[in-house]
Every structure is written in C-alpha cells, then in structure tokens.
Design an enzyme around this catalytic site. Structure first.
Site, PDB file in Angstrom:
ATOM      1  N   CYS A   1      36.349  44.921  37.384  1.00  0.00           N
ATOM      2  CA  CYS A   1      37.509  45.607  36.809  1.00  0.00           C
ATOM      3  C   CYS A   1      37.218  46.118  35.403  1.00  0.00           C
ATOM      4  CB  CYS A   1      38.725  44.690  36.828  1.00  0.00           C
ATOM      5  SG  CYS A   1      39.264  44.325  38.527  1.00  0.00           S
TER       6      CYS A   1
ATOM      7  N   CYS B   1      37.791  40.914  35.341  1.00  0.00           N
ATOM      8  CA  CYS B   1      36.486  40.454  35.804  1.00  0.00           C
ATOM      9  C   CYS B   1      35.451  41.556  35.537  1.00  0.00           C
ATOM     10  CB  CYS B   1      36.566  40.137  37.295  1.00  0.00           C
ATOM     11  SG  CYS B   1      36.680  41.623  38.332  1.00  0.00           S
TER      12      CYS B   1
ATOM     13  N   GLU C   1      44.009  45.371  39.027  1.00  0.00           N
ATOM     14  CA  GLU C   1      43.605  46.476  38.156  1.00  0.00           C
ATOM     15  C   GLU C   1      43.085  47.659  38.961  1.00  0.00           C
ATOM     16  OE1 GLU C   1      41.898  42.768  35.955  1.00  0.00           O
ATOM     17  OE2 GLU C   1      42.477  43.295  37.999  1.00  0.00           O
TER      18      GLU C   1
ATOM     19  N   HIS D   1      41.588  44.153  43.706  1.00  0.00           N
ATOM     20  CA  HIS D   1      42.159  43.472  42.538  1.00  0.00           C
ATOM     21  C   HIS D   1      43.320  44.294  41.993  1.00  0.00           C
ATOM     22  CE1 HIS D   1      38.422  40.910  41.297  1.00  0.00           C
ATOM     23  NE2 HIS D   1      38.577  40.949  42.607  1.00  0.00           N
TER      24      HIS D   1
END
EC number: 3.5.4.33
Length: 149
Positions: free
Chosen positions: A84, A81, A53, A51
């Site tokens: 993260c 999410c 992040e 992801h």
C-alpha cells in the site's frame, strides 16, 4: 478536521468487521470531500491486493479520471503495509494520515518509511496517531474474538 475523516475510515473498518474481515478502513479526500472509500476484503475476494487503501485508490482514480492523486489525502485506520505504501507513492498521494501503527508491516515509519524515502521521485507527508486508541481497539477486539473461537 483529521478526526472527522478518520471517523469515516473507522466506519469503513467496521464494514470489514461485519463480514469477518480484519477491520481496516480508508477514505480519500479531495478538495475537502471524500471521493473514495475502501475496507479490507482480502478473504472475501481472495485477493492479496484487496486492502482498504488499494480499494480506495482505485475508486479515487476512477472518480478523478487519472492515476495521479496529487491533491488528495488518504486516511487509513492502520499504518500502510509495503504494498500500500508503494501504491501511495506511485499514485502521487501527497498526504497520508493513519491511526494505529503496525509493528509487523508498517511502512509509514514503524519498520521503514517507504512513503518518505527520498530516493523515490515522490514522497508523502505522514501523520500518525489520529484516533489511535479507537483504531487499535478495533483490531484488538477483532483478534481477541478470533482467538476465542
């Protein structure tokens, strides 16, 4: 100031879109400067943790030379999410700014707020809705193109 850095996160999201990834981008700011950038690469790398992040956090750790990012701000185009949000707490990032809310996985207040859970040792301030429309539109356009294929 937040808009300037969110625009940089949007640039990262557009890099993801260019390689047919969900357009999510992130930047990490330390002492007024961007020290890390990331964009979604789950399909490209075939890794569930790729992801925006997570990629930016890894880069920021390397830049600072520590797992602690205690004086940083994370800007991300989509609400983090659970994974993260957990990494943000574990990295000790004190400030998170996001653009669009995520009704399916948002852990910055939409579904739950892991980043401000007081039972954890550390929490982050969360500011939402910075360039919300632009961040949301990137995602809407991407998924519309996908459905039309």
């Amino acid at each position: 100031m937040h808009e300037e850095f969110m625009k940089e996160a949007i640039k990262e999201a557009k890099k993801a879109e260019e390689i047919n990834e969900v357009p999510i981008g992130a930047v990490i700011v330390y002492e007024g400067n961007i020290i890390a950038r990331g964009y979604n690469k789950r399909e490209t790398l075939q890794r569930s943790d790729a992801h925006a992040e997570m990629i930016a956090i890894k880069e920021a750790n390397e830049h600072i030379g520590s797992w602690r990012l205690e004086e940083c701000t994370l800007y991300v185009t989509l609400e983090p999410c659970p994974m993260c949000a957990g990494a943000i707490v574990q990295s000790r990032i004190p400030h998170v700014v996001f653009g669009a809310s995520d009704p399916k996985a948002g852990c910055g207040g939409t579904l739950i707020n892991l980043m401000q859970e007081t039972r954890f040792n550390h929490q982050a301030t969360v500011e939402e809705g910075i360039l919300k429309e632009e961040c949301s539109q990137l995602l809407k356009d991407f998924f519309k193109k996908l459905r039309n294929k």
